[in-house]
Structures are given as C-alpha cells and as structure tokens.
Design a protein around this motif. Structure first.
Motif, PDB file in Angstrom:
ATOM      1  N   THR A 112       0.808  -1.222   0.000  1.00 21.64           N
ATOM      2  CA  THR A 112       0.000   0.000   0.000  1.00 21.64           C
ATOM      3  C   THR A 112       0.843   1.275   0.000  1.00 21.64           C
ATOM      4  O   THR A 112       0.331   2.352  -0.291  1.00 21.64           O
ATOM      5  CB  THR A 112      -0.968   0.002   1.197  1.00 21.64           C
ATOM      6  OG1 THR A 112      -0.247  -0.454   2.349  1.00 21.64           O
ATOM      7  CG2 THR A 112      -2.130  -0.941   0.940  1.00 21.64           C
ATOM      8  N   SER A 113       2.108   1.171   0.350  1.00 21.41           N
ATOM      9  CA  SER A 113       2.999   2.344   0.247  1.00 21.41           C
ATOM     10  C   SER A 113       4.438   1.863   0.253  1.00 21.41           C
ATOM     11  O   SER A 113       4.715   0.695   0.563  1.00 21.41           O
ATOM     12  CB  SER A 113       2.776   3.301   1.430  1.00 21.41           C
ATOM     13  OG  SER A 113       3.329   2.752   2.611  1.00 21.41           O
ATOM     14  N   GLY A 114       5.340   2.776  -0.073  1.00 19.85           N
ATOM     15  CA  GLY A 114       6.763   2.455   0.016  1.00 19.85           C
ATOM     16  C   GLY A 114       7.160   2.202   1.465  1.00 19.85           C
ATOM     17  O   GLY A 114       7.979   1.326   1.745  1.00 19.85           O
ATOM     18  N   SER A 117       6.187  -1.276   2.238  1.00 19.59           N
ATOM     19  CA  SER A 117       7.031  -2.275   1.571  1.00 19.59           C
ATOM     20  C   SER A 117       8.357  -2.452   2.318  1.00 19.59           C
ATOM     21  O   SER A 117       8.815  -3.586   2.505  1.00 19.59           O
ATOM     22  CB  SER A 117       7.255  -1.928   0.090  1.00 19.59           C
ATOM     23  OG  SER A 117       7.886  -0.696  -0.053  1.00 19.59           O
ATOM     24  N   ASN A 118       8.962  -1.362   2.763  1.00 24.42           N
ATOM     25  CA  ASN A 118      10.200  -1.468   3.550  1.00 24.42           C
ATOM     26  C   ASN A 118       9.955  -2.133   4.891  1.00 24.42           C
ATOM     27  O   ASN A 118      10.667  -3.049   5.305  1.00 24.42           O
ATOM     28  CB  ASN A 118      10.795  -0.071   3.799  1.00 24.42           C
ATOM     29  CG  ASN A 118      11.663   0.402   2.637  1.00 24.42           C
ATOM     30  OD1 ASN A 118      12.211  -0.404   1.893  1.00 24.42           O
ATOM     31  ND2 ASN A 118      11.778   1.707   2.482  1.00 24.42           N
ATOM     32  N   TRP A 119       8.948  -1.650   5.573  1.00 24.31           N
ATOM     33  CA  TRP A 119       8.634  -2.150   6.909  1.00 24.31           C
ATOM     34  C   TRP A 119       8.316  -3.638   6.855  1.00 24.31           C
ATOM     35  O   TRP A 119       8.848  -4.433   7.628  1.00 24.31           O
ATOM     36  CB  TRP A 119       7.453  -1.340   7.465  1.00 24.31           C
ATOM     37  CG  TRP A 119       7.064  -1.735   8.846  1.00 24.31           C
ATOM     38  CD1 TRP A 119       7.643  -1.320  10.019  1.00 24.31           C
ATOM     39  CD2 TRP A 119       6.023  -2.658   9.209  1.00 24.31           C
ATOM     40  NE1 TRP A 119       7.026  -1.925  11.080  1.00 24.31           N
ATOM     41  CE2 TRP A 119       6.024  -2.748  10.612  1.00 24.31           C
ATOM     42  CE3 TRP A 119       5.099  -3.401   8.487  1.00 24.31           C
ATOM     43  CZ2 TRP A 119       5.134  -3.561  11.310  1.00 24.31           C
ATOM     44  CZ3 TRP A 119       4.204  -4.213   9.189  1.00 24.31           C
ATOM     45  CH2 TRP A 119       4.232  -4.287  10.574  1.00 24.31           C
ATOM     46  N   ALA A 142      13.279   6.103   7.817  1.00 22.39           N
ATOM     47  CA  ALA A 142      12.538   5.627   8.994  1.00 22.39           C
ATOM     48  C   ALA A 142      11.819   4.301   8.730  1.00 22.39           C
ATOM     49  O   ALA A 142      11.757   3.445   9.618  1.00 22.39           O
ATOM     50  CB  ALA A 142      11.529   6.686   9.428  1.00 22.39           C
ATOM     51  N   SER A 143      11.303   4.115   7.518  1.00 21.82           N
ATOM     52  CA  SER A 143      10.545   2.887   7.232  1.00 21.82           C
ATOM     53  C   SER A 143      11.429   1.650   7.285  1.00 21.82           C
ATOM     54  O   SER A 143      10.989   0.575   7.698  1.00 21.82           O
ATOM     55  CB  SER A 143       9.875   2.994   5.862  1.00 21.82           C
ATOM     56  OG  SER A 143      10.815   3.309   4.859  1.00 21.82           O
ATOM     57  N   MET A 144      12.688   1.781   6.883  1.00 19.33           N
ATOM     58  CA  MET A 144      13.608   0.649   6.981  1.00 19.33           C
ATOM     59  C   MET A 144      13.994   0.425   8.438  1.00 19.33           C
ATOM     60  O   MET A 144      14.013  -0.713   8.921  1.00 19.33           O
ATOM     61  CB  MET A 144      14.856   0.910   6.134  1.00 19.33           C
ATOM     62  CG  MET A 144      14.581   0.788   4.650  1.00 19.33           C
ATOM     63  SD  MET A 144      16.095   0.533   3.726  1.00 19.33           S
ATOM     64  CE  MET A 144      16.403   2.203   3.258  1.00 19.33           C
ATOM     65  N   GLU A 214      15.186   2.317  -3.825  1.00 16.15           N
ATOM     66  CA  GLU A 214      15.377   3.234  -4.973  1.00 16.15           C
ATOM     67  C   GLU A 214      14.201   4.228  -5.064  1.00 16.15           C
ATOM     68  O   GLU A 214      13.893   4.739  -6.156  1.00 16.15           O
ATOM     69  CB  GLU A 214      15.486   2.436  -6.280  1.00 16.15           C
ATOM     70  CG  GLU A 214      16.798   1.663  -6.424  1.00 16.15           C
ATOM     71  CD  GLU A 214      17.709   2.229  -7.514  1.00 16.15           C
ATOM     72  OE1 GLU A 214      17.849   3.479  -7.612  1.00 16.15           O
ATOM     73  OE2 GLU A 214      18.259   1.422  -8.277  1.00 16.15           O
ATOM     74  N   VAL A 215      13.597   4.490  -3.911  1.00 13.96           N
ATOM     75  CA  VAL A 215      12.403   5.337  -3.874  1.00 13.96           C
ATOM     76  C   VAL A 215      12.606   6.702  -4.557  1.00 13.96           C
ATOM     77  O   VAL A 215      11.732   7.176  -5.277  1.00 13.96           O
ATOM     78  CB  VAL A 215      11.951   5.487  -2.399  1.00 13.96           C
ATOM     79  CG1 VAL A 215      11.091   6.713  -2.205  1.00 13.96           C
ATOM     80  CG2 VAL A 215      11.195   4.241  -1.957  1.00 13.96           C
ATOM     81  N   HIS A 216      13.770   7.322  -4.324  1.00 11.67           N
ATOM     82  CA  HIS A 216      14.020   8.643  -4.919  1.00 11.67           C
ATOM     83  C   HIS A 216      14.701   8.545  -6.280  1.00 11.67           C
ATOM     84  O   HIS A 216      15.218   9.539  -6.788  1.00 11.67           O
ATOM     85  CB  HIS A 216      14.841   9.518  -3.969  1.00 11.67           C
ATOM     86  CG  HIS A 216      14.064   9.899  -2.756  1.00 11.67           C
ATOM     87  ND1 HIS A 216      13.128  10.905  -2.759  1.00 11.67           N
ATOM     88  CD2 HIS A 216      14.037   9.358  -1.516  1.00 11.67           C
ATOM     89  CE1 HIS A 216      12.575  10.986  -1.563  1.00 11.67           C
ATOM     90  NE2 HIS A 216      13.107  10.061  -0.789  1.00 11.67           N
ATOM     91  N   ALA A 217      14.704   7.380  -6.870  1.00 12.99           N
ATOM     92  CA  ALA A 217      15.402   7.208  -8.149  1.00 12.99           C
ATOM     93  C   ALA A 217      14.535   6.567  -9.226  1.00 12.99           C
ATOM     94  O   ALA A 217      14.747   6.824 -10.415  1.00 12.99           O
ATOM     95  CB  ALA A 217      16.663   6.369  -7.925  1.00 12.99           C
ATOM     96  N   MET A 252       0.515   6.230  -6.055  1.00 11.49           N
ATOM     97  CA  MET A 252       0.665   5.798  -4.668  1.00 11.49           C
ATOM     98  C   MET A 252       0.908   4.294  -4.620  1.00 11.49           C
ATOM     99  O   MET A 252       0.425   3.566  -5.483  1.00 11.49           O
ATOM    100  CB  MET A 252      -0.614   6.098  -3.890  1.00 11.49           C
ATOM    101  CG  MET A 252      -0.500   5.774  -2.426  1.00 11.49           C
ATOM    102  SD  MET A 252      -2.027   6.034  -1.559  1.00 11.49           S
ATOM    103  CE  MET A 252      -1.430   5.753   0.095  1.00 11.49           C
ATOM    104  N   GLY A 253       1.613   3.857  -3.583  1.00 12.61           N
ATOM    105  CA  GLY A 253       1.893   2.435  -3.412  1.00 12.61           C
ATOM    106  C   GLY A 253       3.386   2.194  -3.354  1.00 12.61           C
ATOM    107  O   GLY A 253       4.186   3.092  -3.651  1.00 12.61           O
ATOM    108  N   GLY A 254       3.777   0.986  -2.950  1.00 13.82           N
ATOM    109  CA  GLY A 254       5.195   0.636  -2.883  1.00 13.82           C
ATOM    110  C   GLY A 254       5.370  -0.777  -3.394  1.00 13.82           C
ATOM    111  O   GLY A 254       4.383  -1.481  -3.635  1.00 13.82           O
TER     112      GLY A 254
HETATM  113  C1  LIG Z   1       9.247   8.409   0.900  1.00 14.17           C
HETATM  114  C2  LIG Z   1      10.215   7.303   1.230  1.00 14.17           C
HETATM  115  C3  LIG Z   1       9.759   6.005   1.473  1.00 14.17           C
HETATM  116  C4  LIG Z   1       8.313   5.699   1.623  1.00 14.17           C
HETATM  117  O1  LIG Z   1       7.646   5.673   0.412  1.00 14.17           O
HETATM  118  P1  LIG Z   1       6.100   6.050   0.390  1.00 14.17           P
HETATM  119  O2  LIG Z   1       5.599   5.451  -0.840  1.00 14.17           O
HETATM  120  O3  LIG Z   1       6.013   7.539   0.466  1.00 14.17           O
HETATM  121  O4  LIG Z   1       5.486   5.425   1.628  1.00 14.17           O
HETATM  122  C5  LIG Z   1      10.691   4.993   1.593  1.00 14.17           C
HETATM  123  N1  LIG Z   1      12.008   5.242   1.524  1.00 14.17           N
HETATM  124  C6  LIG Z   1      12.489   6.490   1.350  1.00 14.17           C
HETATM  125  C7  LIG Z   1      13.947   6.701   1.271  1.00 14.17           C
HETATM  126  C8  LIG Z   1      11.606   7.563   1.213  1.00 14.17           C
HETATM  127  O5  LIG Z   1      12.076   8.802   1.082  1.00 14.17           O
END
Ligand SMILES: *Cc1c(COP(=O)(O)O)cnc(C)c1O
Length: 404
Positions: A112-114, A117-119, A142-144, A214-217, A252-254
């Motif tokens: 449901t989000s990035g 997915s990390n968590w 933070a999610s990792m 690779e969220v920001h890439a 939206m989503g991960g």
């Molecule tokens: C924004 C972000 C996430 C989370 O992704 P969302 O889809 O916004 O929940 C994960 N990792 C990094 C590095 C982020 O900046």
C-alpha cells in the motif's frame, strides 16, 4: 489521568523546540503543475510548489489520469478486500508484471505504500531468516529502521556510504549467519548517491543479500526509469530492489522486485502484506500507465535535468550555498532553524513560493535547509522568481554567501 492535558503538554514541548509540524493546505491543479491553491483560514492563495516529490509531474499526466478514470469506470473504486480474500484485481497483476520487467527481476510484489514495503519486507526477512543480521546504512529512511526494529534481528549500523566500514563490520560477523545489507540509492535529504557497485562487491565477498531502496530514483534514472542500479547496469547484482509508486510515478503504493521465491515468501509470510485491503484498481492502473510511459519517454527526465542544472547555476552565480550532489535534489543550506522557518514563511506568504523548511530532527542541527526539487514543468519565469526571492531573503537574513 487527564489524557488530553497530557497530549497538549507534549505538543507544547514540540512547539517550544520548534519541531511542531504545520501542513500547507493545498489543492493541486491538474494540467497546471506545479501550481496549487493554498487554503489559509478564510483566505486562499495561488502558489507554485517547489518541494514536491511528484518529481516529473506524472501526477497530472494525461495518460495516467485517463488510465485511472478508465479503471474506475470498469472496476469501481476500492479493491474490496485483501489480496487473499477477493481483493486481487487484474490491474494488480499487470502492475506486478510491469515492475518485474522494469527491474529485470523474476517477480514483484506491491504494497500500500513504500513505507509499508520497507517495513513489511525487512520485518519479515529479519524475523524469519534464522539468526539473520541486518547491516543498515546510518542514514536509512525511517521505514527501513522501523522494519528492522520490528524484525528483532540483530542490527549493525555502518557509516553512511562507507564501503570500508561495511566490509570491516561484515568481517566481524560469524560467516555462517545470514546477512542482509540495507541501503538507499539516492538519499532524500542530501541527494547523495550510494556506491552501489562497491557495496555489491563487498556483499558478494561476505555472501550477504542486498536490499536497495530506490524510492528517490525510480522513474528518474536509467534509460527506462529503473533507477540508479539500472543506469549503472547493476540491477542483477541486487537481491531486492524496493521502490515507490508515489513519487516520480505520481500515484501511490510501494513494491519490491526480486526472485520469484523471495517475492512469494514475503507474499506468504508478511503480515503487512496479507492483512490489509489491496490498493484500489485505479491506483494500480495509473501506476502501470506511468511506469510504461517513463519506460519509453526520456523527455521528462531530460527536461528535469535541465531545470535542476539551471537552478543550481543561478544559485552559484549569487553565492547561495547548496549542497553539491549528483542528483535532482537541491538542498539550499540555511544552517539555522529559525531563519529556515522564517524564509519558508515569507516565500509562501509574500512570494507565493512553497518550500517546506527542513529542520531537526529530519536533518542534523546546524544543517537546516530548503529542499528544492525542480521539475520539468517549472518554467523559466518560475526559476527567475524563485532565485530572486531567495536572493532577497538571503540578504535580509544576512546569511553568508559562497564565493565561487
Ligand atoms: C518516501 C520514502 C519512502 C516511503 O515511500 P512512500 O511510498 O512515500 O510510503 C521509503 N524510503 C524512502 C527513502 C523515502 O524517502
């Protein structure tokens, strides 16, 4: 106990520390990115957004919007269930295929989000791989961090982007233990990029798995928008690539992309994947359209690069200090929390420029900044207006300039 009094007191502490978050109340304008209407009590104001993670303006892309409309008309609004109980829609399957192809992996799994997915992935692997150790870059998101904490696996933090430190710390771990290296490609706040190849080399040397955020890439780097690992021809060296559909892809989503066995394992054992309603079909359809568009089109990436270079050059000419980095993120360094907040307030109220100030604890004290993200849709006039405004406020705050 007076619960509300407790909450108020804690919030007061946050306010006194200057860490209380105030959200800009925005209504984005489809077809006119980066414009938005800002709501402020009784008033509204026209603003230009300069800090969006909708990096390429895909959130308003015609094809993406059409795909979402079409999916709503075809399938209705929500998914109607978890993936296991009636919630798997054909659009989810198409999206997962598209993502596996994007990263040249056997499979992909959407969340449901990035954040989730990390968590969920790190939480599941860390908890279930017997005696696993997770090696986490010191600046991980933070999610990792939360996923690793939740897994209760042993955690070793290595110095940010420091391959020697990683190698040394791996050497101290019993070679028979399963090891997972978790890191990012583009780091959100400093915009620096990890030495992915060197990290993979060290991982191979120690038999460790690699997990790359690779969220920001994704969407932004590589000939098909597969991320920095695609650009550098390294996708096959990573065990798991994680990304978001909410930033450059504009929806939206991960997700994770990895081997079929690994994706099936997380699908089968991860609470954060199993026990939640699937993404709405329209979201999956929009994300698929966005990924497909950016696989074929380099236009947005090229235009964004041009805008980023232009803004940087204009700041350089005026001595406005910004962190040098090889990415699309321009951190303009203010170095003072009060001035940073003040500049951001005046930019918004007087100039109609919206840039959220980034203060502690998001970044270390003394490195307070304005994080600017130019998009292909910021015009020359927008750039001009931004640079002049920051130049004025830099003088008013008597902030130091950098001599070229
Ligand atoms: C924004 C972000 C996430 C989370 O992704 P969302 O889809 O916004 O929940 C994960 N990792 C990094 C590095 C982020 O900046």
């Amino acid at each position: 106990m007076d619960f509300d009094a407790f909450f108020e007191q804690e919030l007061e502490r946050l306010r006194n520390d200057g860490n209380y978050r105030i959200f800009a109340d925005l209504e984005r304008h489809a077809g006119a990115f980066p414009r938005a209407t800002r709501y402020d009590g009784e008033n509204t104001q026209h603003v230009t957004v300069w800090c969006s993670n909708d990096y390429l303006g895909m959130g308003q892309n015609e094809t993406v919007r059409a795909a979402m409309h079409e999916a709503i008309e075809k399938c209705g609004t929500g998914a109607g269930g978890t993936r296991n109980i009636s919630g798997t829609n054909h659009y989810h399957i198409l999206l997962e295929r598209e993502l596996a192809d994007l990263h040249n992996k056997e499979a992909a799994l959407i969340f449901t989000s990035g954040y989730v997915s990390n968590w969920a992935t790190l939480g599941t692997l860390g908890a279930r791989l017997p005696n696993c150790v997770i090696l986490s870059d010191s600046l991980n998101h933070a999610s990792m961090i939360e996923g690793i904490r939740h897994s209760r696996a042993d955690k070793v933090i290595w110095n940010h982007n420091d391959v020697q430190d990683l190698d040394r710390k791996l050497s101290l771990i019993d070679p028979s233990r399963p090891k997972l290296i978790a890191f990012e490609s583009v780091y959100s706040m400093d915009g620096d990029i990890a030495p992915i190849k060197e990290i993979c080399d060290v991982a191979d040397k120690h038999g460790a798995m690699t997990y790359l955020d690779e969220v920001h890439a994704v969407g932004l780097y590589g000939p098909r928008g597969g991320g920095v690992a695609e650009r550098e021809g390294l996708m096959d060296r990573l065990t798991i690539i994680e990304g978001t559909l909410g930033k450059a892809f504009g929806v939206m989503g991960g997700y994770i992309a990895a081997s079929a066995a690994l994706c099936d394992y997380v699908r089968s054992f991860s609470s954060g994947f199993i026990f939640t309603t699937a993404l709405p079909p329209a979201i999956a359809a929009g994300a698929t359209a966005s990924i497909r568009h950016l696989k074929d089109s380099n236009e947005e990436r090229m235009a964004q690069r041009d805008r980023v270079a232009t803004v940087r050059a204009r700041f350089d000419a005026l001595g406005i200090p910004h962190m040098p980095n090889p990415s699309h993120i321009i951190p303009v360094m203010v170095g003072d929390p009060t001035k940073c907040r003040w500049i951001s307030d005046v930019l918004l109220d007087t100039y109609g420029i919206y840039i959220q100030p980034i203060n502690y604890p998001t970044v270390p004290k003394g490195t307070e900044r304005l994080r600017i993200t130019p998009s292909p849709l910021h015009s020359d006039d927008d750039v001009d207006h931004l640079v002049r405004a920051i130049n004025d406020l830099w003088s008013q705050c008597a902030l130091a300039r950098q001599v070229a």
